[in-house]
Design an enzyme around this catalytic site. Structure first.
Site, PDB file in Angstrom:
ATOM      1  N   ASN A  16       0.819  -1.158  -0.119  1.00  0.00           N
ATOM      2  CA  ASN A  16      -0.007   0.065   0.154  1.00  0.00           C
ATOM      3  C   ASN A  16       0.784   1.283   0.039  1.00  0.00           C
ATOM      4  OD1 ASN A  16       0.529  -1.227   2.770  1.00  0.00           O
ATOM      5  ND2 ASN A  16      -0.188   1.043   3.456  1.00  0.00           N
ATOM      6  N   ARG A  39      -2.409  -5.181   4.547  1.00  0.00           N
ATOM      7  CA  ARG A  39      -3.283  -5.434   5.803  1.00  0.00           C
ATOM      8  C   ARG A  39      -4.521  -4.364   6.051  1.00  0.00           C
ATOM      9  NH1 ARG A  39       0.863  -4.179  10.992  1.00  0.00           N
ATOM     10  NH2 ARG A  39       1.535  -2.134  10.054  1.00  0.00           N
ATOM     11  N   ASP A  65      -2.693  -9.969   5.630  1.00  0.00           N
ATOM     12  CA  ASP A  65      -1.918  -9.269   6.916  1.00  0.00           C
ATOM     13  C   ASP A  65      -1.180 -10.579   7.133  1.00  0.00           C
ATOM     14  OD1 ASP A  65      -1.100  -9.287   9.524  1.00  0.00           O
ATOM     15  OD2 ASP A  65      -2.777  -8.400  10.516  1.00  0.00           O
ATOM     16  N   SER A 171      17.634  -6.763   4.170  1.00  0.00           N
ATOM     17  CA  SER A 171      18.231  -5.553   4.660  1.00  0.00           C
ATOM     18  C   SER A 171      19.680  -5.668   5.015  1.00  0.00           C
ATOM     19  CB  SER A 171      17.607  -5.074   5.798  1.00  0.00           C
ATOM     20  OG  SER A 171      18.322  -3.718   6.281  1.00  0.00           O
ATOM     21  N   TYR A 227      15.166  -6.448  14.106  1.00  0.00           N
ATOM     22  CA  TYR A 227      14.945  -6.144  12.915  1.00  0.00           C
ATOM     23  C   TYR A 227      16.156  -7.079  12.090  1.00  0.00           C
ATOM     24  CZ  TYR A 227      14.755  -3.651   8.271  1.00  0.00           C
ATOM     25  OH  TYR A 227      14.471  -3.255   6.916  1.00  0.00           O
ATOM     26  N   THR A 260      11.398   6.312   3.368  1.00  0.00           N
ATOM     27  CA  THR A 260      10.087   5.528   3.891  1.00  0.00           C
ATOM     28  C   THR A 260       9.790   5.617   5.084  1.00  0.00           C
ATOM     29  OG1 THR A 260      11.145   3.337   4.225  1.00  0.00           O
ATOM     30  CG2 THR A 260      10.404   3.784   1.857  1.00  0.00           C
TER      31      THR A 260
HETATM   32  N1  NAP Z   1      13.567   1.883   3.638  1.00  0.00           N
HETATM   33  C1  NAP Z   1      14.633   1.254   3.537  1.00  0.00           C
HETATM   34  O1  NAP Z   1      15.905   1.955   3.706  1.00  0.00           O
HETATM   35  C2  NAP Z   1      14.779  -0.221   3.533  1.00  0.00           C
HETATM   36  C3  NAP Z   1      16.244  -0.703   3.925  1.00  0.00           C
HETATM   37  C4  NAP Z   1      16.395  -2.163   3.940  1.00  0.00           C
HETATM   38  C5  NAP Z   1      15.000  -2.939   3.881  1.00  0.00           C
HETATM   39  N2  NAP Z   1      13.769  -2.211   3.570  1.00  0.00           N
HETATM   40  C6  NAP Z   1      12.818  -3.233   3.545  1.00  0.00           C
HETATM   41  O2  NAP Z   1      11.781  -2.759   2.433  1.00  0.00           O
HETATM   42  C7  NAP Z   1      10.778  -3.520   2.705  1.00  0.00           C
HETATM   43  C8  NAP Z   1       9.735  -2.278   2.525  1.00  0.00           C
HETATM   44  O3  NAP Z   1       9.818  -1.408   3.460  1.00  0.00           O
HETATM   45  P1  NAP Z   1       9.630   0.482   3.187  1.00  0.00           P
HETATM   46  O4  NAP Z   1      10.785   0.895   3.679  1.00  0.00           O
HETATM   47  O5  NAP Z   1       8.783   0.539   1.792  1.00  0.00           O
HETATM   48  O6  NAP Z   1       8.639   0.539   4.674  1.00  0.00           O
HETATM   49  P2  NAP Z   1       6.983   1.035   4.449  1.00  0.00           P
HETATM   50  O7  NAP Z   1       6.825   2.221   3.697  1.00  0.00           O
HETATM   51  O8  NAP Z   1       6.994   1.191   6.039  1.00  0.00           O
HETATM   52  O9  NAP Z   1       6.266  -0.397   4.114  1.00  0.00           O
HETATM   53  C9  NAP Z   1       6.256  -1.105   4.988  1.00  0.00           C
HETATM   54  C10 NAP Z   1       4.967  -2.154   4.407  1.00  0.00           C
HETATM   55  O10 NAP Z   1       4.802  -3.267   5.340  1.00  0.00           O
HETATM   56  C11 NAP Z   1       3.381  -3.344   5.556  1.00  0.00           C
HETATM   57  N3  NAP Z   1       3.250  -4.275   6.779  1.00  0.00           N
HETATM   58  C12 NAP Z   1       3.766  -4.051   7.792  1.00  0.00           C
HETATM   59  N4  NAP Z   1       3.208  -5.152   8.769  1.00  0.00           N
HETATM   60  C13 NAP Z   1       2.440  -5.827   8.014  1.00  0.00           C
HETATM   61  C14 NAP Z   1       1.549  -6.999   8.159  1.00  0.00           C
HETATM   62  N5  NAP Z   1       1.500  -7.530   9.275  1.00  0.00           N
HETATM   63  N6  NAP Z   1       0.882  -7.696   6.960  1.00  0.00           N
HETATM   64  C15 NAP Z   1       0.847  -6.869   5.829  1.00  0.00           C
HETATM   65  N7  NAP Z   1       1.834  -5.769   5.603  1.00  0.00           N
HETATM   66  C16 NAP Z   1       2.358  -5.267   6.508  1.00  0.00           C
HETATM   67  C17 NAP Z   1       3.197  -1.857   5.927  1.00  0.00           C
HETATM   68  O11 NAP Z   1       1.602  -1.830   6.009  1.00  0.00           O
HETATM   69  P3  NAP Z   1       0.717  -0.549   6.793  1.00  0.00           P
HETATM   70  O12 NAP Z   1       0.911   0.368   6.098  1.00  0.00           O
HETATM   71  O13 NAP Z   1      -0.460  -1.171   7.079  1.00  0.00           O
HETATM   72  O14 NAP Z   1       1.747  -0.278   7.953  1.00  0.00           O
HETATM   73  C18 NAP Z   1       3.579  -1.334   4.677  1.00  0.00           C
HETATM   74  O15 NAP Z   1       2.897  -1.265   3.521  1.00  0.00           O
HETATM   75  C19 NAP Z   1      10.501  -4.069   4.169  1.00  0.00           C
HETATM   76  O16 NAP Z   1      10.807  -5.285   4.246  1.00  0.00           O
HETATM   77  C20 NAP Z   1      11.892  -3.374   4.943  1.00  0.00           C
HETATM   78  O17 NAP Z   1      12.528  -4.042   5.874  1.00  0.00           O
HETATM   79  C21 NAP Z   1      13.724  -1.140   3.649  1.00  0.00           C
END
Ligand code: NAP
Length: 302
Positions: A16, A39, A65, A171, A227, A260
């Site tokens: 989303n 979710r 979820d 990550s 994490y 993010t």
């Molecule tokens: N941003 C970075 O620099 C970075 C670096 C390394 C790895 N990552 C990885 O990239 C991935 C995406 O992260 P992002 O940075 O895009 O973060 P984000 O914008 O916070 O997105 C996280 C997503 O995960 C969803 N989520 C959390 N718990 C959930 C559940 N129980 N069931 C279904 N969906 C759930 C969130 O939904 P809600 O909106 O409902 O909370 C949101 O859609 C993650 O795995 C993160 O660890 C990110």
């Protein structure tokens, strides 16, 4: 008819917003029919509608979820009935396991190099809160959630004509070499002896140490501890899966340090840049790498 036969179907979790939303968009731009999952029904439907309205009609929403087993089963049933198979699974949903005082974090003005090196761990202690509830939520989302979704969708991926692709969004925090404890590092790093039971054991030991305030003393990473170990176990799980399903391409990827909600907007890269690695791995040609870890678009060491 030929067009329908050649259509590829993808599921993206946590789509989303953030990187998952962008992965969905880029895959849809490549002609893939994407099941955008989230979710929260409202947030997910709005995200899907925004892509459809921007000229990408082959994006459909389904609630998921990753912490709820019934939800993963319902998704698998939906995909089976609607599409009859799955070609791509991107396990992207993630949580940090920490409560951050965002204003306090901003005031610290931590530079990206300090953040990425993990040296910011002590700095953020004063502006964040870690509870065992949050740590367990993090492991259940990032590791067990990925496993739950994968297990539900594997039968559909096996029906893919291109062998199926799984991309686990990991990550750099999960790189084995960053774990101070040598025994844990070796256990995770030895693919010949690694099993899912061993991964469970590692996570149980972690939670025990977390509850006993023994994270640093017992050599777990102190920068976002839950994490970090959740992503290290995802890396291990990726290798186990790749061995089990040699006909598929199953890889994990650090998307980059992306701006993010997850990192309280400290990240320096755009969503477009962050989605590149996961999208590349989702679209790997037959015979592409499997059981590997990528730092963005480059293959790297675990
Ligand atoms: N941003 C970075 O620099 C970075 C670096 C390394 C790895 N990552 C990885 O990239 C991935 C995406 O992260 P992002 O940075 O895009 O973060 P984000 O914008 O916070 O997105 C996280 C997503 O995960 C969803 N989520 C959390 N718990 C959930 C559940 N129980 N069931 C279904 N969906 C759930 C969130 O939904 P809600 O909106 O409902 O909370 C949101 O859609 C993650 O795995 C993160 O660890 C990110």
């Amino acid at each position: 008819m030929e067009g329908i036969k050649n259509t590829r179907y993808a599921v993206v979790t946590g789509a989303n917003k953030g990187i998952g939303f962008e992965i969905t968009k880029q895959l849809a731009c490549e002609g893939v029919t994407v099941i955008l999952t989230a979710r929260d029904e409202k947030r997910g439907m709005e995200a899907a509608a925004s892509l459809v309205n921007s000229g990408l009609p082959h994006v459909v929403f389904h609630r998921l979820d990753v912490r709820d087993p019934a939800s993963t089963v319902a998704l698998a049933e939906f995909v089976l009935i609607q599409f009859g198979r799955l070609d791509i699974l991107v396990n992207n949903a993630g949580a940090t396991g920490i409560i951050m005082d965002v204003g306090g974090l901003k005031a610290l003005n931590i530079d990206p190099t300090t953040w990425l090196s993990g040296k910011a761990a002590k700095l953020v202690e004063g502006v964040s809160q870690q509870t065992s509830e949050k740590a367990e939520e993090c492991l259940d989302t990032n590791y067990y959630g990925c496993k739950r979704v994968t297990e539900s969708l594997i039968p559909l991926l096996k029906l893919s004509r291109s062998g199926g692709r799984i991309v686990n969004v990991s990550s750099l925090r999960g790189e084995f070499r960053r774990i101070p404890n040598e025994q844990i590092r070796n256990e995770l790093g030895n693919i010949d002896t690694l099993t899912e039971e061993k991964l469970d054991g590692i996570l149980q030991r972690f939670i025990q140490d977390f509850k006993q305030n023994a994270i640093e003393a017992n050599g777990w990473s102190i920068m976002l501890p839950a994490y970090s170990i959740s992503k290290a176990t995802i890396n291990g799980y990726t290798r186990i899966l790749a061995q089990r399903y040699p006909e598929m391409c199953i890889n994990c990827v650090h998307p980059g340090y992306v701006n993010t909600d997850l990192n309280w907007h400290t990240g320096t890269m755009t969503l477009e840049e962050g989605a590149k690695g996961p999208v590349m791995l989702a679209l790997l040609p037959n015979g592409g790498p499997s059981g590997c870890y990528f730092d963005q678009t480059e293959m790297s060491d675990f």
